[in-house]
Write a protein that holds these residues in place. Structure first.
Motif, PDB file in Angstrom:
ATOM      1  N   THR A   1      97.290  24.665  61.666  1.00 15.23           N
ATOM      2  CA  THR A   1      98.695  24.656  61.286  1.00 15.23           C
ATOM      3  C   THR A   1      99.237  26.072  61.376  1.00 15.23           C
ATOM      4  OG1 THR A   1      98.213  22.855  59.750  1.00 15.23           O
ATOM      5  CG2 THR A   1     100.342  23.948  59.516  1.00 15.23           C
ATOM      6  N   GLN A   2     100.369  26.205  62.012  1.00 11.94           N
ATOM      7  CA  GLN A   2     101.049  27.493  62.102  1.00 11.94           C
ATOM      8  C   GLN A   2     102.141  27.479  61.026  1.00 11.94           C
ATOM      9  OE1 GLN A   2     103.793  29.507  65.392  1.00 11.94           O
ATOM     10  NE2 GLN A   2     101.798  28.874  66.175  1.00 11.94           N
ATOM     11  N   PHE A   3     101.959  28.338  60.040  1.00 12.57           N
ATOM     12  CA  PHE A   3     102.905  28.410  58.923  1.00 12.57           C
ATOM     13  C   PHE A   3     103.984  29.430  59.262  1.00 12.57           C
ATOM     14  CE2 PHE A   3      98.945  26.858  57.124  1.00 12.57           C
ATOM     15  CZ  PHE A   3      99.393  25.730  56.460  1.00 12.57           C
ATOM     16  N   LEU A   4     105.141  28.939  59.650  1.00 11.14           N
ATOM     17  CA  LEU A   4     106.227  29.816  60.085  1.00 11.14           C
ATOM     18  C   LEU A   4     106.886  30.541  58.924  1.00 11.14           C
ATOM     19  CD1 LEU A   4     107.818  27.399  62.699  1.00 11.14           C
ATOM     20  CD2 LEU A   4     106.256  29.317  63.122  1.00 11.14           C
ATOM     21  N   CYS A   5     106.825  29.951  57.747  1.00 13.73           N
ATOM     22  CA  CYS A   5     107.461  30.530  56.561  1.00 13.73           C
ATOM     23  C   CYS A   5     106.454  30.520  55.412  1.00 13.73           C
ATOM     24  CB  CYS A   5     108.718  29.748  56.189  1.00 13.73           C
ATOM     25  SG  CYS A   5     109.920  29.649  57.540  1.00 13.73           S
TER      26      CYS A   5
ATOM     27  N   THR B   1      93.968  20.986  71.522  1.00 13.09           N
ATOM     28  CA  THR B   1      93.926  21.622  70.205  1.00 13.09           C
ATOM     29  C   THR B   1      95.283  22.282  69.928  1.00 13.09           C
ATOM     30  OG1 THR B   1      92.935  23.582  71.205  1.00 13.09           O
ATOM     31  CG2 THR B   1      91.431  22.016  70.149  1.00 13.09           C
ATOM     32  N   PRO B   2      96.331  21.463  69.827  1.00 13.56           N
ATOM     33  CA  PRO B   2      97.665  22.028  69.615  1.00 13.56           C
ATOM     34  C   PRO B   2      97.830  22.551  68.190  1.00 13.56           C
ATOM     35  CG  PRO B   2      97.764  19.669  69.384  1.00 13.56           C
ATOM     36  CD  PRO B   2      96.352  20.006  69.814  1.00 13.56           C
ATOM     37  N   ASP B   3      98.635  23.575  68.041  1.00 10.25           N
ATOM     38  CA  ASP B   3      99.049  23.978  66.705  1.00 10.25           C
ATOM     39  C   ASP B   3     100.061  22.960  66.209  1.00 10.25           C
ATOM     40  OD1 ASP B   3      97.518  26.271  66.672  1.00 10.25           O
ATOM     41  OD2 ASP B   3      99.206  27.638  66.942  1.00 10.25           O
ATOM     42  N   ILE B   4     100.049  22.738  64.911  1.00 15.33           N
ATOM     43  CA  ILE B   4     101.115  21.979  64.269  1.00 15.33           C
ATOM     44  C   ILE B   4     102.003  23.011  63.597  1.00 15.33           C
ATOM     45  CG2 ILE B   4     101.730  20.288  62.505  1.00 15.33           C
ATOM     46  CD1 ILE B   4      99.054  18.890  63.048  1.00 15.33           C
ATOM     47  N   LEU B   5     103.279  23.012  63.954  1.00 14.69           N
ATOM     48  CA  LEU B   5     104.221  23.969  63.385  1.00 14.69           C
ATOM     49  C   LEU B   5     104.809  23.404  62.104  1.00 14.69           C
ATOM     50  CD1 LEU B   5     106.169  25.131  66.570  1.00 14.69           C
ATOM     51  CD2 LEU B   5     103.963  25.913  65.698  1.00 14.69           C
TER      52      LEU B   5
ATOM     53  N   VAL C   1     102.294  21.915  71.425  1.00 18.79           N
ATOM     54  CA  VAL C   1     102.493  21.974  69.983  1.00 18.79           C
ATOM     55  C   VAL C   1     102.951  20.620  69.464  1.00 18.79           C
ATOM     56  CG1 VAL C   1     103.036  24.450  69.865  1.00 18.79           C
ATOM     57  CG2 VAL C   1     104.878  22.799  70.194  1.00 18.79           C
ATOM     58  N   VAL C   2     102.703  20.414  68.190  1.00 18.39           N
ATOM     59  CA  VAL C   2     103.260  19.300  67.439  1.00 18.39           C
ATOM     60  C   VAL C   2     104.181  19.958  66.410  1.00 18.39           C
ATOM     61  CG1 VAL C   2     102.734  17.369  65.902  1.00 18.39           C
ATOM     62  CG2 VAL C   2     101.150  17.942  67.761  1.00 18.39           C
ATOM     63  N   ILE C   3     105.376  19.430  66.247  1.00 17.43           N
ATOM     64  CA  ILE C   3     106.367  20.092  65.398  1.00 17.43           C
ATOM     65  C   ILE C   3     106.802  19.179  64.263  1.00 17.43           C
ATOM     66  CG2 ILE C   3     108.612  21.225  65.332  1.00 17.43           C
ATOM     67  CD1 ILE C   3     108.232  21.868  68.317  1.00 17.43           C
TER      68      ILE C   3
ATOM     69  N   TRP D   1      99.911  23.375  53.500  1.00 15.53           N
ATOM     70  CA  TRP D   1      99.221  24.523  52.915  1.00 15.53           C
ATOM     71  C   TRP D   1      98.124  24.041  51.961  1.00 15.53           C
ATOM     72  CZ3 TRP D   1      98.975  29.473  54.045  1.00 15.53           C
ATOM     73  CH2 TRP D   1      98.447  30.355  53.107  1.00 15.53           C
ATOM     74  N   THR D   2      98.459  23.081  51.127  1.00 16.85           N
ATOM     75  CA  THR D   2      97.500  22.561  50.150  1.00 16.85           C
ATOM     76  C   THR D   2      96.251  22.005  50.827  1.00 16.85           C
ATOM     77  OG1 THR D   2      99.316  22.010  48.640  1.00 16.85           O
ATOM     78  CG2 THR D   2      97.205  20.879  48.279  1.00 16.85           C
ATOM     79  N   PHE D   3      96.423  21.328  51.951  1.00 18.44           N
ATOM     80  CA  PHE D   3      95.309  20.653  52.628  1.00 18.44           C
ATOM     81  C   PHE D   3      94.816  21.402  53.871  1.00 18.44           C
ATOM     82  CE2 PHE D   3      97.408  17.378  50.147  1.00 18.44           C
ATOM     83  CZ  PHE D   3      96.321  16.790  49.509  1.00 18.44           C
TER      84      PHE D   3
END
Length: 161
Positions: free
Chosen positions: A151-155, A126-130, A3-5, A138-140
């Protein structure tokens, strides 16, 4: 799992976001704990570490985000937990990268967040970006997805449509 955080995940986990709910904070905490079971990708020029350092404590206290930062710092040379990915800054400030897509649809994407995209693309994985609270992701999201950025949207409740 790699992951990339984005820094905002650790900041929210520390309870330092003014509108993040308890559930959002808990999801960020859980994500940081889970990330410690895999590999966290950072850049070889320490741009991500520098940003973490501006917002988090090396002492590992008082929050979970700080503890994550201390763990990552301690494990930066351990390939089982951290991998430094070579990226190529093309400006002196380290905010524009050769690996970032040259796409008019991404022209307004936050230059401070481009290092995370560059690391994900240059990693060969192919890591998720947290992400927790940054609405730019979100916009892009659709434009980034075209390049394989997930992108993993945690919130997600903090994202604006």
């Amino acid at each position: 799992m790699s992951v990339v955080i984005d820094t905002n995940v650790a900041v929210v986990a520390n309870g330092k976001h003014e509108v993040a709910s308890d559930d959002c904070i808990e999801r960020c905490i859980d994500a940081l704990i889970a990330a410690q079971q895999g590999v966290v990708l950072v850049d070889d020029g320490f741009l991500i570490f520098d940003e973490y350092q501006r917002h988090l404590s090396h002492a590992g206290q008082p929050g979970v985000g700080d503890a994550f930062f201390k763990w990552l710092w301690s494990n930066q040379a351990n390939p089982s937990h951290c991998r430094q990915v070579e990226i190529t800054p093309i400006d002196p400030a380290g905010r524009v990268f050769q690996e970032f897509p040259d796409d008019p649809d991404l022209e307004k994407f936050d230059r401070d967040d481009r290092k995370f995209v560059a690391v994900a693309l240059a990693s060969g994985e192919t890591p998720d970006i947290l992400n927790a609270s940054d609405t730019d992701w979100w916009t892009f999201r659709e434009s980034l997805t075209r390049y394989g950025i997930q992108t993993q949207f945690l919130c997600q409740e903090l994202m604006a449509d």
